[in-house]
Design a protein around this motif. Sequence first.
Motif, PDB file in Angstrom:
ATOM      1  N   ALA A 101      73.679 -33.749  48.107  1.00  0.00           N
ATOM      2  CA  ALA A 101      72.635 -33.913  49.161  1.00  0.00           C
ATOM      3  C   ALA A 101      71.519 -32.786  48.694  1.00  0.00           C
ATOM      4  CB  ALA A 101      72.981 -33.638  50.289  1.00  0.00           C
ATOM      5  N   GLU A 102      72.009 -31.742  48.120  1.00  0.00           N
ATOM      6  CA  GLU A 102      71.188 -30.505  47.702  1.00  0.00           C
ATOM      7  C   GLU A 102      70.559 -30.826  46.221  1.00  0.00           C
ATOM      8  OE1 GLU A 102      71.064 -25.587  47.406  1.00  0.00           O
ATOM      9  OE2 GLU A 102      72.685 -26.674  48.307  1.00  0.00           O
ATOM     10  N   CYS A 103      71.336 -31.069  45.210  1.00  0.00           N
ATOM     11  CA  CYS A 103      71.049 -31.239  43.945  1.00  0.00           C
ATOM     12  C   CYS A 103      71.366 -32.600  43.539  1.00  0.00           C
ATOM     13  CB  CYS A 103      71.844 -30.353  43.088  1.00  0.00           C
ATOM     14  SG  CYS A 103      71.449 -28.654  43.528  1.00  0.00           S
ATOM     15  N   SER A 104      70.197 -33.261  42.726  1.00  0.00           N
ATOM     16  CA  SER A 104      70.494 -34.554  41.993  1.00  0.00           C
ATOM     17  C   SER A 104      71.060 -34.038  40.456  1.00  0.00           C
ATOM     18  CB  SER A 104      69.127 -35.216  41.735  1.00  0.00           C
ATOM     19  OG  SER A 104      68.222 -34.480  40.898  1.00  0.00           O
ATOM     20  N   LEU A 105      71.113 -34.995  39.524  1.00  0.00           N
ATOM     21  CA  LEU A 105      71.594 -34.857  38.305  1.00  0.00           C
ATOM     22  C   LEU A 105      70.623 -34.017  37.407  1.00  0.00           C
ATOM     23  CD1 LEU A 105      72.968 -38.226  37.266  1.00  0.00           C
ATOM     24  CD2 LEU A 105      74.185 -36.233  37.776  1.00  0.00           C
ATOM     25  N   THR A 106      69.253 -33.837  37.968  1.00  0.00           N
ATOM     26  CA  THR A 106      68.330 -33.183  37.151  1.00  0.00           C
ATOM     27  C   THR A 106      67.587 -32.030  37.824  1.00  0.00           C
ATOM     28  OG1 THR A 106      66.572 -34.944  37.924  1.00  0.00           O
ATOM     29  CG2 THR A 106      67.483 -35.325  35.941  1.00  0.00           C
ATOM     30  N   SER A 107      67.665 -32.218  39.045  1.00  0.00           N
ATOM     31  CA  SER A 107      66.825 -31.039  39.895  1.00  0.00           C
ATOM     32  C   SER A 107      67.494 -30.736  41.074  1.00  0.00           C
ATOM     33  CB  SER A 107      65.407 -31.292  39.942  1.00  0.00           C
ATOM     34  OG  SER A 107      65.349 -32.524  40.848  1.00  0.00           O
ATOM     35  N   CYS A 108      67.196 -29.625  41.785  1.00  0.00           N
ATOM     36  CA  CYS A 108      67.520 -29.371  43.261  1.00  0.00           C
ATOM     37  C   CYS A 108      66.380 -29.001  44.211  1.00  0.00           C
ATOM     38  CB  CYS A 108      68.429 -27.887  43.019  1.00  0.00           C
ATOM     39  SG  CYS A 108      70.157 -28.087  42.072  1.00  0.00           S
ATOM     40  N   THR A 109      66.625 -29.151  45.465  1.00  0.00           N
ATOM     41  CA  THR A 109      65.736 -28.784  46.251  1.00  0.00           C
ATOM     42  C   THR A 109      65.673 -27.407  46.863  1.00  0.00           C
ATOM     43  OG1 THR A 109      66.174 -31.180  47.323  1.00  0.00           O
ATOM     44  CG2 THR A 109      64.915 -29.597  48.656  1.00  0.00           C
ATOM     45  N   TYR A 110      64.332 -26.982  46.963  1.00  0.00           N
ATOM     46  CA  TYR A 110      64.609 -25.640  47.433  1.00  0.00           C
ATOM     47  C   TYR A 110      64.017 -25.355  49.119  1.00  0.00           C
ATOM     48  CZ  TYR A 110      64.365 -24.843  42.432  1.00  0.00           C
ATOM     49  OH  TYR A 110      64.774 -24.597  41.071  1.00  0.00           O
ATOM     50  N   PHE A 111      63.133 -26.345  49.234  1.00  0.00           N
ATOM     51  CA  PHE A 111      62.602 -26.416  50.653  1.00  0.00           C
ATOM     52  C   PHE A 111      62.938 -27.404  51.445  1.00  0.00           C
ATOM     53  CE2 PHE A 111      59.671 -23.908  47.734  1.00  0.00           C
ATOM     54  CZ  PHE A 111      59.759 -22.750  48.667  1.00  0.00           C
ATOM     55  N   SER A 112      63.161 -27.450  52.557  1.00  0.00           N
ATOM     56  CA  SER A 112      63.288 -28.554  53.563  1.00  0.00           C
ATOM     57  C   SER A 112      61.860 -29.070  54.054  1.00  0.00           C
ATOM     58  CB  SER A 112      64.246 -28.135  54.513  1.00  0.00           C
ATOM     59  OG  SER A 112      63.921 -27.026  55.143  1.00  0.00           O
ATOM     60  N   SER A 113      61.665 -29.619  55.144  1.00  0.00           N
ATOM     61  CA  SER A 113      60.558 -30.042  55.795  1.00  0.00           C
ATOM     62  C   SER A 113      59.886 -28.841  56.333  1.00  0.00           C
ATOM     63  CB  SER A 113      60.876 -31.098  57.031  1.00  0.00           C
ATOM     64  OG  SER A 113      61.852 -30.453  58.098  1.00  0.00           O
ATOM     65  N   GLY A 114      58.559 -28.806  56.272  1.00  0.00           N
ATOM     66  CA  GLY A 114      57.792 -27.867  56.623  1.00  0.00           C
ATOM     67  C   GLY A 114      57.613 -26.592  55.734  1.00  0.00           C
ATOM     68  N   GLY A 115      58.350 -26.632  54.550  1.00  0.00           N
ATOM     69  CA  GLY A 115      58.181 -25.660  53.672  1.00  0.00           C
ATOM     70  C   GLY A 115      59.199 -24.617  53.881  1.00  0.00           C
ATOM     71  N   ILE A 116      60.235 -24.900  54.811  1.00  0.00           N
ATOM     72  CA  ILE A 116      61.177 -23.812  54.948  1.00  0.00           C
ATOM     73  C   ILE A 116      62.309 -23.987  53.935  1.00  0.00           C
ATOM     74  CG2 ILE A 116      63.189 -23.463  56.738  1.00  0.00           C
ATOM     75  CD1 ILE A 116      61.285 -24.782  58.968  1.00  0.00           C
ATOM     76  N   PRO A 117      62.697 -22.448  53.522  1.00  0.00           N
ATOM     77  CA  PRO A 117      63.939 -22.651  52.428  1.00  0.00           C
ATOM     78  C   PRO A 117      65.060 -23.144  53.067  1.00  0.00           C
ATOM     79  CG  PRO A 117      62.556 -20.525  52.510  1.00  0.00           C
ATOM     80  CD  PRO A 117      62.258 -21.399  53.808  1.00  0.00           C
ATOM     81  N   LEU A 118      65.812 -23.965  52.154  1.00  0.00           N
ATOM     82  CA  LEU A 118      67.161 -24.371  52.501  1.00  0.00           C
ATOM     83  C   LEU A 118      68.077 -23.507  52.995  1.00  0.00           C
ATOM     84  CD1 LEU A 118      66.727 -27.528  51.832  1.00  0.00           C
ATOM     85  CD2 LEU A 118      68.708 -27.250  50.126  1.00  0.00           C
ATOM     86  N   HIS A 119      68.140 -22.166  52.257  1.00  0.00           N
ATOM     87  CA  HIS A 119      68.957 -21.077  52.723  1.00  0.00           C
ATOM     88  C   HIS A 119      68.382 -19.969  53.216  1.00  0.00           C
ATOM     89  CE1 HIS A 119      71.991 -23.419  50.415  1.00  0.00           C
ATOM     90  NE2 HIS A 119      71.116 -23.633  49.580  1.00  0.00           N
ATOM     91  N   PHE A 120      69.115 -19.298  54.160  1.00  0.00           N
ATOM     92  CA  PHE A 120      68.546 -17.858  54.411  1.00  0.00           C
ATOM     93  C   PHE A 120      69.151 -16.760  53.944  1.00  0.00           C
ATOM     94  CE2 PHE A 120      71.282 -18.996  57.957  1.00  0.00           C
ATOM     95  CZ  PHE A 120      72.197 -17.925  58.034  1.00  0.00           C
ATOM     96  N   ASP A 121      70.424 -16.944  53.232  1.00  0.00           N
ATOM     97  CA  ASP A 121      71.057 -15.848  52.875  1.00  0.00           C
ATOM     98  C   ASP A 121      71.721 -16.272  51.433  1.00  0.00           C
ATOM     99  OD1 ASP A 121      73.208 -17.244  53.582  1.00  0.00           O
ATOM    100  OD2 ASP A 121      73.976 -15.743  55.000  1.00  0.00           O
ATOM    101  N   TYR A 122      72.802 -15.852  50.885  1.00  0.00           N
ATOM    102  CA  TYR A 122      73.497 -16.296  49.907  1.00  0.00           C
ATOM    103  C   TYR A 122      73.808 -17.746  49.934  1.00  0.00           C
ATOM    104  CZ  TYR A 122      78.088 -16.651  52.194  1.00  0.00           C
ATOM    105  OH  TYR A 122      78.985 -16.903  52.926  1.00  0.00           O
ATOM    106  N   GLY A 123      73.957 -18.477  50.912  1.00  0.00           N
ATOM    107  CA  GLY A 123      74.269 -19.801  50.851  1.00  0.00           C
ATOM    108  C   GLY A 123      74.246 -20.582  52.202  1.00  0.00           C
ATOM    109  N   HIS A 124      74.158 -19.718  53.331  1.00  0.00           N
ATOM    110  CA  HIS A 124      74.025 -20.461  54.763  1.00  0.00           C
ATOM    111  C   HIS A 124      72.497 -21.047  54.676  1.00  0.00           C
ATOM    112  CE1 HIS A 124      77.164 -17.229  55.767  1.00  0.00           C
ATOM    113  NE2 HIS A 124      77.775 -18.397  56.486  1.00  0.00           N
ATOM    114  N   LEU A 125      72.718 -22.331  55.445  1.00  0.00           N
ATOM    115  CA  LEU A 125      71.521 -23.230  55.570  1.00  0.00           C
ATOM    116  C   LEU A 125      70.808 -22.846  56.774  1.00  0.00           C
ATOM    117  CD1 LEU A 125      73.411 -26.629  55.000  1.00  0.00           C
ATOM    118  CD2 LEU A 125      71.999 -25.415  53.325  1.00  0.00           C
TER     119      LEU A 125
END
Length: 614
Positions: A575-599
Motif C-alpha cells: 500500500a505504501e510502495c509500488s514496484l517502482t516508487s513509494c508514497t511520501y505524502f497522504s492527502s493534504g500534503g501530510i507526511p505518511l509517517h511522523f517518526d521512524y515508522g509510525h503513521l
Amino acid sequence: MKYRADIQGLRFMAVVPITLFHAGISSLPGGFLGVDVFFVISGFLITNIISHDIDRGSFSILEFYKKRIARIFPALFCMIFVTLLAGCLTIFPIELEKLGASAISAASFVGNIYFWYTTDYFGSSADSTPLLHTWSLGVEEQFYIFFPIFIIVGKRYFPRFMVPSLAILTAISALSGPIIAHYQPEAAFYLLPSRAWQLALGSLIAVGNAPSLRQPMREIVAGIGFSFIIIGYFFVHSEWMLPFPWGLFPSAGTALVIAYGDGTAVGRALSHALLGWVGAISYSLYLWHWPIITFYRIETGNSLDFAESVGLILAAALVASASYYLIEQPALRFLRKRGSIAVISGGAVCLATMVGVCAFIALHPAGWRNTSAEALRISNYAAYKGTPTHFAQFREGLCFSTSESAAYDFARCTALDPTKRNFALIGDSHAAQYWLALQKRMPDVNLIQLTSSGCRILINAKGASRCTHIRDYTFGKFLDRGNIDQAILAGRWRLSDFPKLKKTIELLNSKAIPVLVIGPVDEFSGDFPLLLARAYDHGNLSDVERDREGKVDLDVELSKLVNASGARYYSAQKAECSLTSCTYFSSGGIPLHFDYGHLTEAGAEYILRDLPSF
C-alpha cells in the motif's frame, strides 16, 4: 596516588568501542558498554583520590569540587557551545528547540533525566540527537554530589562499616536494575539508582576490598577480567537487560583488571604508549565524537558506509586532540593555580551563562538559517506526537498503554456492544496507529482497542509489565466473554514473532474468530518528516530513500505464514510502495509517517485505502 599507565589503557578500552559503535561499526554490537567501563574507572580513581587526601588530613570538599570543575567544565562547555552553533546553522527550528533543551540539561548535569523522558538511546531518533552522550556525565556528577560525604563520614567515624556499607550499596543498586527495567527499561539504562553500582564497584576496589593474590593467580584473574570486557563488546546486545545483569561483563572485567592488572601481561599490554595517548584524550574524544557523527548524519543520511565511518572516527580523533591540547590541558594548568572559591564561583557563573544561552536558543529557535516555508511545514510534523490529532488517533493513556502514559481503561476500551459487530484491534503502537482510520472506515462496528507499547500482544510474548498485563487479559478474560466477530492483529513485526503469531492465530481460529493481520510498514533511520523536509530543501525528495529500511522480504514471509495459518493478510508494504516508487505524502500534503515508522492519521487512512470489507 601511584600513576598507573594500564588505567589509561582501560580508558582506551572504553572510548574506542563507544566511538566505533556510534560510527556504525556493527561488528561491535556491545560497543556502547564502554560507558560502563568508564563508570568503574571513575569510581576507582575518585575514591582513591578522596581516600588518599583524607588519610593525609588534606581533604577539602571545596578543593574536590574545584578539581571536578577544572576537569569537566572547559571542554564540555566548549563542545556544547560549538554544537549549538552548528545547530543554528544546519537544523530546522523544531530540532533546534530540542537541541537547546538538551543543552540545558547537559550543562546542568541532568542529561540522563532529560533523555530518559525524551529519547530511546537505541532508537532511530538517537542518531540525530547531538548531545545524547552527555547522559553519562549526568550520572557521574549526580553520584559525586553525595559520595565524597559518604567516604568522609565512613573513614572518619565508621571505618569498620565503610566497606560493608559500600558493598551493600553496590548490591542494592545492581539488583534494583532488573526490577526497574521490568517496568521502565529506559529508566534503568539512564538513571543513577540502577547505575550507581558500577561507580561503587570501582570504589570497592579503591578501598582495598579485593583479596590479595600471588602473581600467577593475578595473571589469570587479570586475563579473565580483560576477557569479560571483550565478551561484553562482541556478544552483548542492546535488547538485553541493562545495565544489570549484562553490564556485569564490562564492569566486573574492568574491576578485575584494575584490582589485579598492575604488573601483569594484561597491565603491560594496556600500558602501551599509543593506548595511553588515546586514554589521555578519551574525555575529549567522548565529548566530540558524537556531535560530529550526528551532524554528518543529519546532513547526509543516517546510514554510513565503512569509508564514512572511518573518516568520522579520524575527524573525531583530530578534534579531540585539539580539544585536549588547546582546551583541557591549558584550562587545567590555569585553574589548578587558582583558589577553590574562585574556581567554584567562576564555574557557577559559566554554568549559569551557558544555561542562559541554551535557554535563549530553545525559546527562539526560528530565523537562524534560511529554509523554505514548505520544508518548515513538513518538518513540523516531527512534533505530531502529543498533538490532539495524535491522541485521537492512538488514544494514548486511554486505550493504548505506553511508558509515558501507562493507564488503560479496561471498562471503556474493551466494552462489547450488543447492537453492533464487535471487532478487536490487538497489538502494539503499530496497531494503535490504525484505530481511528479503521473506525472511520467501519462506523457500524464497535472497534475494541487492545494495544500497548512494550511488547507484541501475542501468546507467550514477553515485554514490559503494562503490556503483558493487557496480553494476559486479552487471551484470558476477554476472549472468554465471546461475541468477538473479527480480530485484527498488527505490530512492528519481526521474524522472531512468527511462532507466537502462529499460535495466536490458531487460538483465535479455535474460538471461531476470523483473523486479519496487517503487515509491517517501512521504517526509516531517522524521523521521516525531518528526512523529508531536508530532502525537499535539497531539491530531491528521493534522498529519503537512502534512509528507508524496507520490509519487502519480511512482508513476503509474513504473508506466507498468515495465509498458511488460515488468516487473511493485508500488505501495508504494497500500500505504501509500488514496484517502482513509494508514497511520501497522504492527502493534504501530510507526511505518511511522523517518526521512524509510525503513521500519521492521514497516513493510516492512506495505507488502509484498499482494505477489503468484512
